[in-house]
Enzyme design. Structure first.
Site, PDB file in Angstrom:
ATOM      1  N   ASP A  80      33.108  49.641  40.774  1.00 20.40           N
ATOM      2  CA  ASP A  80      34.158  50.469  41.370  1.00 20.40           C
ATOM      3  C   ASP A  80      34.331  50.044  42.828  1.00 20.40           C
ATOM      4  O   ASP A  80      33.347  49.824  43.530  1.00 20.40           O
ATOM      5  CB  ASP A  80      33.807  51.953  41.295  1.00 20.40           C
TER       6      ASP A  80
HETATM    7  C1  LIG Z   1      40.490  45.789  48.197  1.00 26.41           C
HETATM    8  C2  LIG Z   1      40.994  45.149  46.939  1.00 26.41           C
HETATM    9  C3  LIG Z   1      40.862  45.780  45.712  1.00 26.41           C
HETATM   10  N1  LIG Z   1      41.331  45.191  44.578  1.00 26.41           N
HETATM   11  C4  LIG Z   1      41.231  45.878  43.273  1.00 26.41           C
HETATM   12  C5  LIG Z   1      39.899  45.705  42.544  1.00 26.41           C
HETATM   13  C6  LIG Z   1      39.955  46.826  41.527  1.00 26.41           C
HETATM   14  O1  LIG Z   1      40.630  46.355  40.360  1.00 26.41           O
HETATM   15  C7  LIG Z   1      40.838  47.890  42.210  1.00 26.41           C
HETATM   16  C8  LIG Z   1      40.063  49.127  42.567  1.00 26.41           C
HETATM   17  O2  LIG Z   1      40.079  50.006  41.484  1.00 26.41           O
HETATM   18  P1  LIG Z   1      38.828  50.349  40.564  1.00 26.41           P
HETATM   19  O3  LIG Z   1      38.929  51.782  40.209  1.00 26.41           O
HETATM   20  O4  LIG Z   1      37.564  49.870  41.209  1.00 26.41           O
HETATM   21  O5  LIG Z   1      39.033  49.449  39.264  1.00 26.41           O
HETATM   22  P2  LIG Z   1      40.240  49.434  38.234  1.00 26.41           P
HETATM   23  O6  LIG Z   1      40.887  50.783  38.118  1.00 26.41           O
HETATM   24  O7  LIG Z   1      41.144  48.286  38.582  1.00 26.41           O
HETATM   25  O8  LIG Z   1      39.512  49.056  36.883  1.00 26.41           O
HETATM   26  P3  LIG Z   1      38.358  49.881  36.104  1.00 26.41           P
HETATM   27  O9  LIG Z   1      38.272  51.277  36.676  1.00 26.41           O
HETATM   28  O10 LIG Z   1      38.776  49.855  34.673  1.00 26.41           O
HETATM   29  O11 LIG Z   1      37.085  49.115  36.359  1.00 26.41           O
HETATM   30  O12 LIG Z   1      41.339  47.283  43.414  1.00 26.41           O
HETATM   31  C9  LIG Z   1      41.921  43.945  44.626  1.00 26.41           C
HETATM   32  O13 LIG Z   1      42.343  43.412  43.597  1.00 26.41           O
HETATM   33  N2  LIG Z   1      42.042  43.301  45.832  1.00 26.41           N
HETATM   34  C10 LIG Z   1      41.602  43.830  46.995  1.00 26.41           C
HETATM   35  O14 LIG Z   1      41.741  43.185  48.058  1.00 26.41           O
END
Ligand SMILES: Cc1cn([C@H]2C[C@H](O)[C@@H](COP(=O)(O)OP(=O)(O)OP(=O)(O)O)O2)c(=O)[nH]c1=O
Length: 228
Positions: free
Chosen positions: A93
């Site tokens: 997360d």
């Molecule tokens: C800060 C940052 C985050 N992110 C993304 C990573 C994660 O996919 C998302 C944060 O949300 P999360 O809730 O961590 O993950 P998710 O909802 O995409 O997937 P799941 O809960 O099924 O595991 O933000 C980027 O792609 N680039 C960035 O620079």
């Protein structure tokens, strides 16, 4: 603005690959395409089973960003562990954090704009919680990685262009480090893969040390045990 998250991006090169700590097949408990791309680019074989939305709920007002991501990573892994008889579950997360305020995924474009205005010109952190859970051994490890970033001050044009691109959707803090913007700098040799959602160096480290650091899962499932 074009989507630049490709397998030939520098952040997808040279990612560490470690042996799995158990004989179980790896299950990625995430619907994040970034996490799957990082694992594939490193050479891991795995199946994907996103955790249910309920795993990410119950925000506690006194909880810090590292505590929150640890708890959510654990809950996502626990959700998938209950649905399988066997598997090495990997869950994560990610949130951004700026002056103590936790920034998750934006609900809509107004929310994304407010987050980007808050981060503009500021140092901030990205925290990713990671949980590795062996269903057969009933043991898991939970860890958190912090990466500090500096965002340059965004002009109105930069802000509008990025909001119009919709690349902020589904990304913590409403930005994608991987989207090819030069307005984000990672400080102090921080982990790029951590910012993008899965700290690959730490994952390899947790796999290598799983045997000695994994703790037994409580019968009631417990809640977010930070393993170190
Ligand atoms: C800060 C940052 C985050 N992110 C993304 C990573 C994660 O996919 C998302 C944060 O949300 P999360 O809730 O961590 O993950 P998710 O909802 O995409 O997937 P799941 O809960 O099924 O595991 O933000 C980027 O792609 N680039 C960035 O620079």
């Amino acid at each position: 603005m074009t989507m630049k998250f490709r397998s030939d991006l520098p952040l997808m090169q040279g990612l560490p690959l470690a042996s799995l700590p158990t004989e179980e097949p790896m299950i990625l408990a995430s619907g994040s395409p970034r996490r799957a791309q990082l694992l594939s680019a490193a050479g891991y074989e795995f199946s994907v089973q996103p955790a249910s939305d309920e795993a990410e709920c119950g925000m506690c007002s006194r909880e810090t960003a590292p505590e929150l991501v640890a708890r959510y990573a654990y809950r996502k892994a626990a959700d998938i562990a209950t649905k399988n008889d066997c598997g090495l579950v990997v869950a994560a997360d990610t949130v951004a954090s700026c002056y103590g305020q936790i920034l998750g995924k934006p609900h809509d474009i107004e929310h994304a704009e407010a987050m980007l205005r808050q981060l503009s010109g500021r140092r901030h952190d990205v925290f990713t919680g990671i949980c590795v859970w062996s269903i057969v051994e009933q043991r898991c490890v939970v860890d958190v990685v912090r990466t500090e970033l500096q965002m340059e001050p965004l002009s109105e044009t930069m802000l509008r262009d990025y909001l119009d691109s919709m690349l902020w959707e589904g990304k913590a803090g409403a930005f994608g480090y991987q989207d090819g913007n030069d307005w984000l700098e990672i400080l102090e040799n921080g982990s790029e893969s951590n910012v993008v959602g899965l700290p690959m160096e730490r994952l390899a480290d947790l796999f290598e040390r799983f045997d000695s650091i994994a703790t037994r899962i409580a019968a009631d499932g417990g809640n977010s045990p930070l393993s170190r």
